[in-house]
Design a protein around this motif. Structure first.
Motif, PDB file in Angstrom:
ATOM      1  N   VAL A 126       0.844  -1.186   0.000  1.00 51.79           N
ATOM      2  CA  VAL A 126       0.000   0.000   0.000  1.00 51.79           C
ATOM      3  C   VAL A 126       0.887   1.245   0.000  1.00 51.79           C
ATOM      4  O   VAL A 126       1.775   1.391   0.838  1.00 51.79           O
ATOM      5  CB  VAL A 126      -0.929   0.017   1.244  1.00 51.79           C
ATOM      6  N   GLN A 127       0.643   2.136  -0.948  1.00 51.37           N
ATOM      7  CA  GLN A 127       1.400   3.383  -1.033  1.00 51.37           C
ATOM      8  C   GLN A 127       0.772   4.417  -0.102  1.00 51.37           C
ATOM      9  O   GLN A 127      -0.432   4.638  -0.150  1.00 51.37           O
ATOM     10  CB  GLN A 127       1.386   3.920  -2.476  1.00 51.37           C
ATOM     11  N   GLU A 128       1.599   5.013   0.744  1.00 52.19           N
ATOM     12  CA  GLU A 128       1.138   6.030   1.682  1.00 52.19           C
ATOM     13  C   GLU A 128       1.865   7.333   1.410  1.00 52.19           C
ATOM     14  O   GLU A 128       3.027   7.334   1.040  1.00 52.19           O
ATOM     15  CB  GLU A 128       1.426   5.596   3.128  1.00 52.19           C
ATOM     16  N   ARG A 129       1.161   8.447   1.636  1.00 51.77           N
ATOM     17  CA  ARG A 129       1.758   9.785   1.491  1.00 51.77           C
ATOM     18  C   ARG A 129       2.210  10.253   2.860  1.00 51.77           C
ATOM     19  O   ARG A 129       1.414  10.239   3.810  1.00 51.77           O
ATOM     20  CB  ARG A 129       0.716  10.734   0.909  1.00 51.77           C
ATOM     21  N   HIS A 130       3.477  10.647   2.983  1.00 54.80           N
ATOM     22  CA  HIS A 130       4.015  11.101   4.267  1.00 54.80           C
ATOM     23  C   HIS A 130       4.696  12.456   4.111  1.00 54.80           C
ATOM     24  O   HIS A 130       5.329  12.724   3.090  1.00 54.80           O
ATOM     25  CB  HIS A 130       5.046  10.094   4.805  1.00 54.80           C
ATOM     26  N   THR A 131       4.563  13.276   5.152  1.00 56.01           N
ATOM     27  CA  THR A 131       5.257  14.558   5.225  1.00 56.01           C
ATOM     28  C   THR A 131       6.360  14.413   6.266  1.00 56.01           C
ATOM     29  O   THR A 131       6.085  14.114   7.428  1.00 56.01           O
ATOM     30  CB  THR A 131       4.285  15.687   5.622  1.00 56.01           C
ATOM     31  N   ILE A 132       7.602  14.612   5.824  1.00 55.13           N
ATOM     32  CA  ILE A 132       8.761  14.430   6.687  1.00 55.13           C
ATOM     33  C   ILE A 132       9.465  15.768   6.854  1.00 55.13           C
ATOM     34  O   ILE A 132       9.771  16.445   5.868  1.00 55.13           O
ATOM     35  CB  ILE A 132       9.724  13.381   6.091  1.00 55.13           C
ATOM     36  N   ALA A 133       9.713  16.160   8.113  1.00 55.70           N
ATOM     37  CA  ALA A 133      10.429  17.398   8.417  1.00 55.70           C
ATOM     38  C   ALA A 133      11.828  17.033   8.896  1.00 55.70           C
ATOM     39  O   ALA A 133      11.986  16.183   9.778  1.00 55.70           O
ATOM     40  CB  ALA A 133       9.694  18.190   9.489  1.00 55.70           C
ATOM     41  N   VAL A 134      12.841  17.668   8.302  1.00 56.55           N
ATOM     42  CA  VAL A 134      14.234  17.360   8.604  1.00 56.55           C
ATOM     43  C   VAL A 134      14.931  18.659   9.003  1.00 56.55           C
ATOM     44  O   VAL A 134      14.923  19.627   8.246  1.00 56.55           O
ATOM     45  CB  VAL A 134      14.940  16.731   7.381  1.00 56.55           C
ATOM     46  N   LEU A 135      15.535  18.684  10.188  1.00 58.41           N
ATOM     47  CA  LEU A 135      16.311  19.836  10.651  1.00 58.41           C
ATOM     48  C   LEU A 135      17.779  19.556  10.364  1.00 58.41           C
ATOM     49  O   LEU A 135      18.323  18.547  10.807  1.00 58.41           O
ATOM     50  CB  LEU A 135      16.089  20.062  12.148  1.00 58.41           C
ATOM     51  N   VAL A 136      18.406  20.453   9.577  1.00 61.25           N
ATOM     52  CA  VAL A 136      19.783  20.229   9.121  1.00 61.25           C
ATOM     53  C   VAL A 136      20.631  21.471   9.352  1.00 61.25           C
ATOM     54  O   VAL A 136      20.114  22.569   9.566  1.00 61.25           O
ATOM     55  CB  VAL A 136      19.828  19.874   7.614  1.00 61.25           C
ATOM     56  N   ASP A 137      21.966  21.283   9.304  1.00 69.61           N
ATOM     57  CA  ASP A 137      22.869  22.425   9.306  1.00 69.61           C
ATOM     58  C   ASP A 137      22.684  23.192   8.004  1.00 69.61           C
ATOM     59  O   ASP A 137      22.525  22.578   6.941  1.00 69.61           O
ATOM     60  CB  ASP A 137      24.332  21.963   9.409  1.00 69.61           C
ATOM     61  N   ASN A 138      22.706  24.496   8.081  1.00 66.31           N
ATOM     62  CA  ASN A 138      22.584  25.321   6.885  1.00 66.31           C
ATOM     63  C   ASN A 138      23.977  25.521   6.298  1.00 66.31           C
ATOM     64  O   ASN A 138      24.667  26.488   6.601  1.00 66.31           O
ATOM     65  CB  ASN A 138      21.939  26.666   7.232  1.00 66.31           C
TER      66      ASN A 138
ATOM     67  N   SER B 164      18.524  24.831   9.032  1.00 68.26           N
ATOM     68  CA  SER B 164      17.441  24.940   8.065  1.00 68.26           C
ATOM     69  C   SER B 164      16.470  23.795   8.271  1.00 68.26           C
ATOM     70  O   SER B 164      16.835  22.738   8.801  1.00 68.26           O
ATOM     71  CB  SER B 164      17.981  24.891   6.632  1.00 68.26           C
ATOM     72  N   ARG B 165      15.254  24.012   7.814  1.00 72.08           N
ATOM     73  CA  ARG B 165      14.229  22.973   7.882  1.00 72.08           C
ATOM     74  C   ARG B 165      13.872  22.567   6.454  1.00 72.08           C
ATOM     75  O   ARG B 165      13.535  23.425   5.627  1.00 72.08           O
ATOM     76  CB  ARG B 165      13.000  23.505   8.618  1.00 72.08           C
ATOM     77  N   ILE B 166      13.952  21.290   6.195  1.00 74.83           N
ATOM     78  CA  ILE B 166      13.564  20.731   4.904  1.00 74.83           C
ATOM     79  C   ILE B 166      12.255  19.977   5.130  1.00 74.83           C
ATOM     80  O   ILE B 166      12.191  19.107   6.000  1.00 74.83           O
ATOM     81  CB  ILE B 166      14.635  19.769   4.352  1.00 74.83           C
ATOM     82  N   THR B 167      11.230  20.320   4.385  1.00 75.16           N
ATOM     83  CA  THR B 167       9.960  19.608   4.460  1.00 75.16           C
ATOM     84  C   THR B 167       9.782  18.840   3.158  1.00 75.16           C
ATOM     85  O   THR B 167       9.775  19.438   2.081  1.00 75.16           O
ATOM     86  CB  THR B 167       8.779  20.579   4.679  1.00 75.16           C
ATOM     87  N   ILE B 168       9.662  17.530   3.275  1.00 76.42           N
ATOM     88  CA  ILE B 168       9.576  16.646   2.119  1.00 76.42           C
ATOM     89  C   ILE B 168       8.256  15.896   2.166  1.00 76.42           C
ATOM     90  O   ILE B 168       7.908  15.328   3.205  1.00 76.42           O
ATOM     91  CB  ILE B 168      10.730  15.619   2.114  1.00 76.42           C
ATOM     92  N   VAL B 169       7.529  15.903   1.063  1.00 80.30           N
ATOM     93  CA  VAL B 169       6.337  15.067   0.927  1.00 80.30           C
ATOM     94  C   VAL B 169       6.704  13.969  -0.056  1.00 80.30           C
ATOM     95  O   VAL B 169       7.149  14.247  -1.175  1.00 80.30           O
ATOM     96  CB  VAL B 169       5.119  15.866   0.427  1.00 80.30           C
TER      97      VAL B 169
ATOM     98  N   THR C 120       3.269  12.843   9.521  1.00 82.23           N
ATOM     99  CA  THR C 120       2.081  12.044   9.240  1.00 82.23           C
ATOM    100  C   THR C 120       1.825  11.046  10.365  1.00 82.23           C
ATOM    101  O   THR C 120       0.682  10.797  10.734  1.00 82.23           O
ATOM    102  CB  THR C 120       2.257  11.296   7.905  1.00 82.23           C
ATOM    103  N   VAL C 121       2.878  10.499  10.935  1.00 83.72           N
ATOM    104  CA  VAL C 121       2.768   9.475  11.970  1.00 83.72           C
ATOM    105  C   VAL C 121       2.675  10.074  13.365  1.00 83.72           C
ATOM    106  O   VAL C 121       1.987   9.548  14.233  1.00 83.72           O
ATOM    107  CB  VAL C 121       3.985   8.512  11.891  1.00 83.72           C
ATOM    108  N   GLU C 122       3.346  11.191  13.588  1.00 77.30           N
ATOM    109  CA  GLU C 122       3.481  11.749  14.933  1.00 77.30           C
ATOM    110  C   GLU C 122       2.217  12.416  15.469  1.00 77.30           C
ATOM    111  O   GLU C 122       2.187  12.816  16.616  1.00 77.30           O
ATOM    112  CB  GLU C 122       4.649  12.738  14.966  1.00 77.30           C
ATOM    113  N   GLY C 123       1.214  12.549  14.671  1.00 69.69           N
ATOM    114  CA  GLY C 123      -0.030  13.152  15.156  1.00 69.69           C
ATOM    115  C   GLY C 123      -0.498  14.247  14.230  1.00 69.69           C
ATOM    116  O   GLY C 123       0.015  14.406  13.120  1.00 69.69           O
ATOM    117  N   PRO C 124      -1.460  15.030  14.677  1.00 66.89           N
ATOM    118  CA  PRO C 124      -2.016  16.069  13.816  1.00 66.89           C
ATOM    119  C   PRO C 124      -0.962  17.104  13.416  1.00 66.89           C
ATOM    120  O   PRO C 124      -0.119  17.478  14.223  1.00 66.89           O
ATOM    121  CB  PRO C 124      -3.107  16.719  14.658  1.00 66.89           C
ATOM    122  N   ALA C 125      -1.029  17.529  12.179  1.00 70.12           N
ATOM    123  CA  ALA C 125      -0.102  18.539  11.663  1.00 70.12           C
ATOM    124  C   ALA C 125      -0.870  19.524  10.792  1.00 70.12           C
ATOM    125  O   ALA C 125      -1.938  19.220  10.276  1.00 70.12           O
ATOM    126  CB  ALA C 125       1.004  17.875  10.857  1.00 70.12           C
TER     127      ALA C 125
END
Length: 188
Positions: free
Chosen positions: A25-37, A71-76, A104-109
């Motif tokens: 099953v294909q699921e859509r996820h939003t992933i937030a990544v905090l990285v060095d700029n 920086s914050r990278i938001t990936i869907v 997507t997994v951690e709760g409401p966004a």
């Protein structure tokens, strides 16, 4: 020996898990990544996706802490649960990555996107475009005698619905920022 056939939801009297542990099953996820700029970080993150054949539906990047240079990278992205887990694990192993959150997994966004639409039209089509823009709470940011540029903010579904309604009226061009997302509530 014939394979054991279980109906969905049924159990067997075996001590072993006989159901497959993978899902297609294909699921859509939003992933937030905090990285060095710093130079090359985004290329490394994108390289992880392209090198393994994963698709990025939306990508936004911005510095969120000037003093800390982060920086914050938001990936869907879309994938099976196993692929999503693999993506998160591999992102966490990249050296300049501080934190990886699957919103997507951690709760409401809250997810929002900004889009600009250039719509060409005169007469009734022009009036219809303005009427639809009012319904969708889109702002007119530029106007000529035969076209408008609308600015609209909302979730992906709202942006897609507005685009679908503007196409027959005279949608000429569209630009989208990609999804920006934050988890709801306190994180403390």
């Amino acid at each position: 020996m014939s394979p054991l056939k279980l109906k969905k939801g049924s159990t067997s009297h075996s001590a072993y898990n006989l159901r497959p542990t993978f899902s297609d099953v294909q699921e859509r996820h939003t992933i937030a990544v905090l990285v060095d700029n710093e130079a090359g970080v985004l290329a490394r993150v994108i390289g992880l996706f392209s090198g393994r054949g994963y698709n990025i539906e939306s990508l936004t990047v911005a510095e969120v802490d000037h003093e800390g240079h982060t920086s914050r990278i938001t990936i869907v992205t879309t994938g099976t649960p196993q692929v999503i887990e693999q993506i998160k694990a591999q992102l966490g192993r990249i050296v300049p990555v501080h934190d990886v959150h699957d919103l997507t997994v951690e709760g409401p966004a809250v997810e929002r996107e900004l889009a600009l639409f250039k719509v060409h039209g005169t007469g009734d089509k022009r009036i219809e475009a303005l009427r639809l823009a009012e319904i969708f709470r889109a702002n007119v940011v530029d106007s000529t005698l035969d076209s408008f540029v609308f600015e609209i903010t909302g979730d992906v579904g709202k942006i897609d619905a507005f685009a679908d309604l503007m196409r027959p009226i005279g949608l000429v061009e569209m630009a989208r920022t990609g999804v920006a997302a934050l988890s709801r509530g306190s994180t403390a």
